[in-house]
Scaffold this motif. Sequence first.
Motif, PDB file in Angstrom:
ATOM      1  N   GLY A 267      -4.746  -2.232   7.662  1.00 40.03           N
ATOM      2  CA  GLY A 267      -4.004  -1.984   6.304  1.00 40.03           C
ATOM      3  C   GLY A 267      -4.359  -3.043   5.343  1.00 40.03           C
ATOM      4  O   GLY A 267      -4.500  -2.580   4.145  1.00 40.03           O
TER       5      GLY A 267
ATOM      6  N   SER B 107      -4.462  -0.799   1.932  1.00 41.61           N
ATOM      7  CA  SER B 107      -3.383   0.300   1.870  1.00 41.61           C
ATOM      8  C   SER B 107      -2.023  -0.092   2.233  1.00 41.61           C
ATOM      9  O   SER B 107      -1.656  -0.557   3.522  1.00 41.61           O
ATOM     10  CB  SER B 107      -4.114   1.254   2.911  1.00 41.61           C
ATOM     11  OG  SER B 107      -3.047   2.516   2.924  1.00 41.61           O
ATOM     12  N   SER B 108      -1.046  -0.107   1.179  1.00 37.29           N
ATOM     13  CA  SER B 108       0.074  -0.345   1.514  1.00 37.29           C
ATOM     14  C   SER B 108       0.824   0.634   2.511  1.00 37.29           C
ATOM     15  O   SER B 108       1.692   0.371   3.415  1.00 37.29           O
ATOM     16  CB  SER B 108       1.015  -0.901   0.632  1.00 37.29           C
ATOM     17  OG  SER B 108       1.123   0.633  -0.228  1.00 37.29           O
ATOM     18  N   ALA B 109       0.529   1.888   2.576  1.00 36.49           N
ATOM     19  CA  ALA B 109       1.029   3.001   3.300  1.00 36.49           C
ATOM     20  C   ALA B 109       0.557   2.578   4.814  1.00 36.49           C
ATOM     21  O   ALA B 109       1.329   2.547   5.403  1.00 36.49           O
ATOM     22  CB  ALA B 109       0.491   4.388   2.770  1.00 36.49           C
ATOM     23  N   PHE B 110      -0.559   2.132   5.025  1.00 33.10           N
ATOM     24  CA  PHE B 110      -1.018   2.018   6.181  1.00 33.10           C
ATOM     25  C   PHE B 110      -0.537   0.727   6.828  1.00 33.10           C
ATOM     26  O   PHE B 110      -0.048   0.843   8.035  1.00 33.10           O
ATOM     27  CB  PHE B 110      -2.788   1.745   6.416  1.00 33.10           C
ATOM     28  CG  PHE B 110      -3.304   1.823   7.648  1.00 33.10           C
ATOM     29  CD1 PHE B 110      -3.681   2.980   8.156  1.00 33.10           C
ATOM     30  CD2 PHE B 110      -3.348   0.601   8.391  1.00 33.10           C
ATOM     31  CE1 PHE B 110      -4.401   3.037   9.491  1.00 33.10           C
ATOM     32  CE2 PHE B 110      -3.714   0.837   9.916  1.00 33.10           C
ATOM     33  CZ  PHE B 110      -4.265   2.067  10.464  1.00 33.10           C
ATOM     34  N   GLN B 111       0.139  -0.102   6.238  1.00 28.56           N
ATOM     35  CA  GLN B 111       0.638  -1.454   6.571  1.00 28.56           C
ATOM     36  C   GLN B 111       2.156  -1.018   7.034  1.00 28.56           C
ATOM     37  O   GLN B 111       2.525  -1.369   7.890  1.00 28.56           O
ATOM     38  CB  GLN B 111       0.578  -2.381   5.499  1.00 28.56           C
ATOM     39  CG  GLN B 111      -0.526  -3.270   5.238  1.00 28.56           C
ATOM     40  CD  GLN B 111      -0.624  -4.064   4.064  1.00 28.56           C
ATOM     41  OE1 GLN B 111       0.231  -4.825   3.813  1.00 28.56           O
ATOM     42  NE2 GLN B 111      -1.574  -4.094   3.273  1.00 28.56           N
ATOM     43  N   TRP B 112       2.637  -0.138   6.343  1.00 29.59           N
ATOM     44  CA  TRP B 112       4.002   0.458   6.557  1.00 29.59           C
ATOM     45  C   TRP B 112       4.020   1.262   7.609  1.00 29.59           C
ATOM     46  O   TRP B 112       4.906   0.928   8.597  1.00 29.59           O
ATOM     47  CB  TRP B 112       4.599   1.305   5.290  1.00 29.59           C
ATOM     48  CG  TRP B 112       5.455   0.576   4.280  1.00 29.59           C
ATOM     49  CD1 TRP B 112       4.810  -0.108   3.080  1.00 29.59           C
ATOM     50  CD2 TRP B 112       6.600  -0.291   4.283  1.00 29.59           C
ATOM     51  NE1 TRP B 112       5.692  -0.772   2.584  1.00 29.59           N
ATOM     52  CE2 TRP B 112       6.854  -0.989   3.306  1.00 29.59           C
ATOM     53  CE3 TRP B 112       7.785  -0.122   5.395  1.00 29.59           C
ATOM     54  CZ2 TRP B 112       7.947  -1.829   2.862  1.00 29.59           C
ATOM     55  CZ3 TRP B 112       8.812  -1.037   4.884  1.00 29.59           C
ATOM     56  CH2 TRP B 112       9.015  -1.656   3.926  1.00 29.59           C
ATOM     57  N   VAL B 113       3.094   2.096   8.091  1.00 24.47           N
ATOM     58  CA  VAL B 113       2.886   3.034   9.237  1.00 24.47           C
ATOM     59  C   VAL B 113       2.758   1.656  10.371  1.00 24.47           C
ATOM     60  O   VAL B 113       3.412   2.079  11.520  1.00 24.47           O
ATOM     61  CB  VAL B 113       1.774   4.059   8.926  1.00 24.47           C
ATOM     62  CG1 VAL B 113       1.652   4.583  10.250  1.00 24.47           C
ATOM     63  CG2 VAL B 113       2.305   4.698   7.874  1.00 24.47           C
TER      64      VAL B 113
END
Length: 94
Positions: free
Chosen positions: A35, A40-46
Amino acid sequence: MTQKHEIIIIDGRLAPSVMKSLTTFGLLTAMMGIGIIMDSSAFQWVAGVVGLIWLIAKASINAKNSQMTLDQARAFLDEIDRRSASNSESQGED
């Protein structure tokens, strides 16, 4: 009224504990690292959510696997003693 007693056995050996910890840390680091590399903050959150679910699942599985009745605990400890005795005998033959 009879009471049901459960015994919890904790495996305190260092090597399996370290390997489990390194596996978990590696999984979380790899997912978060992807991430970060992708920005990609979305990938880090996931990755964070998946990691949290992973940790909860591991804790739940470990808790279920370590609870036993008194007879099961005695049998388990006897099996550990048998393995220790056979390992020490085989090491003594070298």
